[in-house]
Structures are given as C-alpha cells and as structure tokens.
Design a protein around this motif. Structure first.
Motif, PDB file in Angstrom:
ATOM      1  N   THR A 175       3.675   4.568  10.394  1.00 15.01           N
ATOM      2  CA  THR A 175       2.810   3.736   9.747  1.00 15.01           C
ATOM      3  C   THR A 175       2.473   2.668  10.337  1.00 15.01           C
ATOM      4  OG1 THR A 175       3.854   3.747   7.571  1.00 15.01           O
ATOM      5  CG2 THR A 175       1.829   2.161   8.188  1.00 15.01           C
ATOM      6  N   LYS A 189      -4.470   2.857   3.034  1.00 17.00           N
ATOM      7  CA  LYS A 189      -4.300   3.309   2.341  1.00 17.00           C
ATOM      8  C   LYS A 189      -4.930   5.456   2.050  1.00 17.00           C
ATOM      9  CE  LYS A 189      -3.967  -0.527  -1.417  1.00 17.00           C
ATOM     10  NZ  LYS A 189      -4.989  -0.846  -2.413  1.00 17.00           N
ATOM     11  N   THR A 190      -5.606   5.126   3.589  1.00 16.68           N
ATOM     12  CA  THR A 190      -6.154   5.975   4.156  1.00 16.68           C
ATOM     13  C   THR A 190      -5.286   7.313   4.732  1.00 16.68           C
ATOM     14  OG1 THR A 190      -6.501   4.826   5.942  1.00 16.68           O
ATOM     15  CG2 THR A 190      -8.325   5.192   4.250  1.00 16.68           C
ATOM     16  N   ASN A 223       2.110  -4.771  -7.282  1.00 13.10           N
ATOM     17  CA  ASN A 223       1.326  -4.752  -5.768  1.00 13.10           C
ATOM     18  C   ASN A 223       0.039  -5.234  -6.232  1.00 13.10           C
ATOM     19  OD1 ASN A 223       0.626  -2.082  -7.755  1.00 13.10           O
ATOM     20  ND2 ASN A 223       0.962  -0.573  -5.678  1.00 13.10           N
ATOM     21  N   ALA A 230      -0.507  10.111   1.812  1.00 15.59           N
ATOM     22  CA  ALA A 230       0.921  10.189   1.410  1.00 15.59           C
ATOM     23  C   ALA A 230       2.214  11.376   1.757  1.00 15.59           C
ATOM     24  CB  ALA A 230       0.923  10.144  -0.381  1.00 15.59           C
ATOM     25  N   SER A 264      -4.013  -3.096   4.304  1.00 15.12           N
ATOM     26  CA  SER A 264      -3.072  -2.843   3.024  1.00 15.12           C
ATOM     27  C   SER A 264      -4.558  -1.499   2.631  1.00 15.12           C
ATOM     28  CB  SER A 264      -3.572  -3.921   1.968  1.00 15.12           C
ATOM     29  OG  SER A 264      -4.712  -4.279   1.384  1.00 15.12           O
ATOM     30  N   ASN A 265      -6.202  -1.674   3.102  1.00 14.20           N
ATOM     31  CA  ASN A 265      -6.991  -0.963   2.713  1.00 14.20           C
ATOM     32  C   ASN A 265      -6.408   0.052   3.777  1.00 14.20           C
ATOM     33  OD1 ASN A 265      -8.265  -2.254   0.199  1.00 14.20           O
ATOM     34  ND2 ASN A 265      -8.915  -3.419   1.733  1.00 14.20           N
ATOM     35  N   TYR A 266      -6.413  -0.051   4.917  1.00  8.41           N
ATOM     36  CA  TYR A 266      -6.863   0.679   6.369  1.00  8.41           C
ATOM     37  C   TYR A 266      -5.321   2.514   5.743  1.00  8.41           C
ATOM     38  CZ  TYR A 266      -6.608   2.831  10.585  1.00  8.41           C
ATOM     39  OH  TYR A 266      -6.311   3.592  11.609  1.00  8.41           O
ATOM     40  N   ASN A 289       5.315   1.908  -4.049  1.00 15.36           N
ATOM     41  CA  ASN A 289       5.074   1.597  -5.622  1.00 15.36           C
ATOM     42  C   ASN A 289       5.862   0.940  -6.594  1.00 15.36           C
ATOM     43  OD1 ASN A 289       2.905   3.239  -4.797  1.00 15.36           O
ATOM     44  ND2 ASN A 289       3.719   5.541  -5.069  1.00 15.36           N
ATOM     45  N   SER A 297       0.696  -1.152   0.303  1.00 10.64           N
ATOM     46  CA  SER A 297      -0.240   0.406   0.276  1.00 10.64           C
ATOM     47  C   SER A 297       1.077   1.163   0.241  1.00 10.64           C
ATOM     48  CB  SER A 297      -0.729  -0.041   1.415  1.00 10.64           C
ATOM     49  OG  SER A 297      -0.178  -0.125   2.463  1.00 10.64           O
ATOM     50  N   ARG A 298       2.285   1.321   0.350  1.00 11.53           N
ATOM     51  CA  ARG A 298       3.215   2.227   0.848  1.00 11.53           C
ATOM     52  C   ARG A 298       4.231   2.186  -0.488  1.00 11.53           C
ATOM     53  NH1 ARG A 298      -0.292   5.654   2.328  1.00 11.53           N
ATOM     54  NH2 ARG A 298       1.502   6.935   3.936  1.00 11.53           N
ATOM     55  N   CYS A 313      -1.898   2.912  12.982  1.00  6.73           N
ATOM     56  CA  CYS A 313      -2.884   1.497  12.023  1.00  6.73           C
ATOM     57  C   CYS A 313      -3.272   0.988  13.618  1.00  6.73           C
ATOM     58  CB  CYS A 313      -2.245   0.763  11.830  1.00  6.73           C
ATOM     59  SG  CYS A 313      -1.219   1.114   9.984  1.00  6.73           S
TER      60      CYS A 313
END
Length: 305
Positions: free
Chosen positions: A216, A191-192, A122, A195, A187-189, A118, A115-116, A220
C-alpha cells in the motif's frame, strides 16, 4: 443547393459559433483573473526582496516606497551573522524532520486500518480523527500549557525533564495537530486503490504488515509526497507554538528567532526582510525536490467519479 439551405437553417450549426465565442471569452477572463491573483500574491515577496537589497540608512531617509540609489547584500550578511541563523536552522530541522516523519508514519498506518480493513467502527474513528482539526489551536493553549509544565519525561528526551521548553514537546504538539488531516487525506486516497490487490496479497499469504509496508505505501507515494511538502511548510513556518512552548531563546526555531532581530527602540526592517527571505529557502527547496510528486498527489483522483 438543398444542402446549403439545410446548413443555413440548422439551428445547432448557428449556435455552435456563439458557444465557441462564449467559451473563449470565459477562458480569457479566467486566465486574466489567474494572472491578476498571481501578481497580487507576488507583491509582498517582490517588495520584501526589494527592501532587503536597500541600505537601512537610505530607506530611513527616503522611505521604503522610493527609487534606490544603490543596492547591497549587507543586510543578508548582517542577518546571518547577527542572529546566528545557522543555529536556528538546525533547531528547525530538529523539530520539522522528526515531526513530519512521525506524522506520516502514524497517519499512513491509521489510514490503512481505516480504509483497507473492514470493522464496525472505522467510519466513527475517521470522523474522530477529522473532528480534531475543528478545534482552533488558540482555544487549547491554556490547558496545553499547563499540561506541558506538569508532564515529566526522561532526561534523554528533554534536558529539563519536562515537555515544556523542549524539542520533544514541539514535535508532540505538531504531530498531534497534523495527524487528523493526514489520516483523512491518506484514507481517502487508499480507498481509490483497487481491493483486488489486497485480495491477491491475502491469497498469497501476505500479512497485514506486509500488505501495508510493501504493497500500500508504495502506491501512496504521490499522496505522501504532497503531504510531506505541506507538513514541512506548516511545521517549519510555525510561530505560535514555538513562542508559547519554548522559553529558551537559542533553542527556538528559525521563524520565532526572527523576532530576535527587533530592537527595543529601533527595528531594521531591511535586515528582517533579508532574514525572512533566507528563512524561506528550505521550504522552497523541499517543494522543488518533491514538485513532481506533489502535483501528482494533488491531481490524482480528480477525474474519478
């Protein structure tokens, strides 16, 4: 006079009370439905509690659905002493605690990368992790059973040198089956998380490990607490893998050990109900300890578009 006439003729002002009444009726119906579902959910627990306080001789004579003549704690004491429950509580702790910690560590690391960071694959890797949850456990039992019988491990990991009939084997199987779901959720969490936080850390010279461990993971905490509660409940309550992959009776977790209270010809359901209620205490304590973070992890992000 003109203002009053306009108010009476305004359709929006006449429709508003009707909408309010419909909304109130729907709210009352929803609340009644939730109360009914809650009561229905509590019926087995209340009935098990009721049976556990009744003597076996009384229920065998009058039936389980009858008024009690007297209540007793003897079923709890007999279940604790007869089955050596303290030993099986320790067995469950030996499997549950390492499995939960390893799963959360691996899942958070994989979710951070997916998620973090690129890179090209992924999304494909995230789909691969999630697809593992689509296979039912019962379908894989035969090949997994043979693998566990053939897989040799060091003796400090397993006394018999095999994954079969060992705590390490149960930990491996639980981590494997729970990892995909945790990676998907985390991963969905992640992404919120904005960046800009990562970009600022990169400018300050933070390494990938520093960004993961110190930046991170603390953000979380609600999601990790929610997953820790769910994982503890699922792994602790497991019965299928403990029966299949553990042959030594005194090494099994508490849920499969409840089966030891059943006799060949006579079964004391009152004592089994008392033992089941005592076995559920650790998961209740975990939920109470992580209740605030658990609820925050479930509701966070619900208002995001």
């Amino acid at each position: 006079m003109a203002i009053a006439t306009a108010t009476l003729l305004d359709p929006a002002k006449r429709v508003a009370p009707q909408r309010y009444r419909k909304h109130k009726a729907a709210s009352i119906a929803t609340q009644l439905f939730m109360v009914g579902v809650t009561l229905l959910w509590m019926v087995p627990i209340v009935f098990a509690l009721y049976v556990s306080f009744r003597p076996y001789s009384e229920t065998s004579r009058l039936g389980y659905v009858s008024l009690p003549h007297h209540l007793t704690f003897s079923n709890f004491t007999q279940a604790w002493t007869q089955s050596d429950m303290w030993r099986f509580f320790l067995n469950s702790a030996r499997v549950t605690i390492p499995a939960v910690l390893i799963t959360l560590l691996l899942a958070s690391a994989a979710a951070f990368v997916l998620s973090r960071l690129n890179f090209r694959f992924n999304i494909a890797l995230l789909i691969l992790f999630t697809a593992g949850n689509l296979l039912p456990q019962q379908v894989l039992i035969t090949p997994l059973y043979r693998i566990f019988l053939a897989a040799h491990v060091p003796h400090f990991v397993s006394g018999n040198g095999l994954l079969y009939d060992s705590y390490a084997g149960l930990i491996v199987i639980h981590v494997s089956f729970q990892l995909g779901f945790c990676v998907f959720v985390l991963s969905n969490y992640m992404k919120t998380i904005p960046a800009d936080i990562d970009e600022a850390a990169i400018v300050d010279g933070a390494s990938v490990w520093r960004r993961y461990w110190s930046l991170t993971l603390p953000l979380c905490r609600p999601a990790i607490a929610a997953l820790a509660t769910l994982l503890t409940t699922w792994i602790y309550n497991d019965f299928f893998w403990a029966i299949t992959l553990m042959s030594t009776g005194n090494k099994r977790p508490i849920t499969s050990a409840l089966n030891n209270l059943q006799g060949q010809f006579v079964t004391n359901q009152n004592m089994i109900a008392a033992a089941a209620l005592m076995a559920a205490i650790p998961t209740v304590l975990v939920y109470i300890a992580l209740q605030k973070q658990f609820i925050a992890g479930l509701t966070l992000g619900s208002s995001k578009g």
